[in-house]
Design a protein around this motif. Structure first.
Motif, PDB file in Angstrom:
ATOM      1  N   UNK A 125       0.826  -1.211   0.000  1.00  0.00           N
ATOM      2  CA  UNK A 125       0.000   0.000   0.000  1.00  0.00           C
ATOM      3  C   UNK A 125       0.854   1.253   0.000  1.00  0.00           C
ATOM      4  N   UNK A 126       1.930   1.260   0.783  1.00  0.00           N
ATOM      5  CA  UNK A 126       2.839   2.421   0.790  1.00  0.00           C
ATOM      6  C   UNK A 126       3.489   2.616  -0.567  1.00  0.00           C
ATOM      7  N   UNK A 169       3.180   5.929  -5.886  1.00  0.00           N
ATOM      8  CA  UNK A 169       3.047   5.783  -7.343  1.00  0.00           C
ATOM      9  C   UNK A 169       4.101   4.857  -7.947  1.00  0.00           C
ATOM     10  N   UNK A 170       4.417   3.806  -7.257  1.00  0.00           N
ATOM     11  CA  UNK A 170       5.335   2.788  -7.764  1.00  0.00           C
ATOM     12  C   UNK A 170       4.531   1.505  -7.936  1.00  0.00           C
ATOM     13  N   UNK A 183       6.365  -2.081  -8.200  1.00  0.00           N
ATOM     14  CA  UNK A 183       6.885  -2.483  -6.895  1.00  0.00           C
ATOM     15  C   UNK A 183       5.744  -2.863  -5.957  1.00  0.00           C
ATOM     16  N   UNK A 184       4.644  -2.126  -6.017  1.00  0.00           N
ATOM     17  CA  UNK A 184       3.491  -2.439  -5.164  1.00  0.00           C
ATOM     18  C   UNK A 184       2.923  -3.804  -5.491  1.00  0.00           C
ATOM     19  N   UNK A 185       2.812  -4.120  -6.775  1.00  0.00           N
ATOM     20  CA  UNK A 185       2.265  -5.420  -7.170  1.00  0.00           C
ATOM     21  C   UNK A 185       3.201  -6.541  -6.730  1.00  0.00           C
ATOM     22  N   UNK A 186       4.508  -6.319  -6.854  1.00  0.00           N
ATOM     23  CA  UNK A 186       5.464  -7.348  -6.400  1.00  0.00           C
ATOM     24  C   UNK A 186       5.340  -7.584  -4.905  1.00  0.00           C
ATOM     25  N   UNK A 187       5.275  -6.508  -4.117  1.00  0.00           N
ATOM     26  CA  UNK A 187       5.140  -6.652  -2.671  1.00  0.00           C
ATOM     27  C   UNK A 187       3.831  -7.374  -2.330  1.00  0.00           C
TER      28      UNK A 187
END
Length: 152
Positions: free
Chosen positions: A19-20, A25-26, A29-33
């Motif tokens: 979520x962070x 707006x990354x 990276x958000x989807x990977x996390x």
């Protein structure tokens, strides 16, 4: 019970990090996390944590036997001899074929690449024009010659 709590806590922490990353707006990276965050809960719900514990226990038992059991050392020696024999026969087969690469060219005896023409049959290179007075561009004479040939 404790395993489930830890698994879901790790999942929640991973989703918070995702979520962070999304807030900054990354998106990739958000989807990977988020994908990594789902792993602990998925492993717990499918019952794979006990399997992992069993695998870890078996590896630890094998490692302890490796140190103390001579039969394991005999097995390692047999594996090493087997690998040496396989590699040795491969080397001997290549040596018998005269280092020819495997394939249709080696089976027919024809060369894999076309033969290079004899140097005597090739035309002699053209002589360079006489060098001019040193104008500081001596290093570019080859380039000048190429440009002249192309009419530039």
């Amino acid at each position: 019970m404790l395993t489930g709590a830890v698994a879901f806590a790790l999942t929640a922490a991973g989703i918070a990090v995702a979520g962070l990353r999304a807030y900054r707006r990354r998106a990739l990276s958000a989807v990977r996390w988020f994908a990594v965050a789902l792993l602990p809960a998925g492993l717990y719900l499918t019952g794979l944590f006990p399997v992992a514990r069993t695998i870890g226990s078996e590896i630890a038992d094998w490692a302890s036997r490796l140190v103390f059991d001579p039969r394991v050392w005999a097995g390692i020696v047999l594996l090493a001899v087997s690998a040496a024999l396989l590699l040795g026969t491969r080397w001997a087969a290549r040596r018998q074929l005269g280092d020819a690469p495997p394939g249709p060219a080696a089976a027919t005896g024809t060369p894999a690449r076309p033969a290079v023409a004899d140097r005597a049959a090739q035309p002699a290179p053209k002589a360079r024009p006489a060098a001019k007075a040193d104008d500081g561009l001596g290093d570019f004479s080859d380039i000048e010659e190429i440009l002249r040939k192309r009419g530039i």
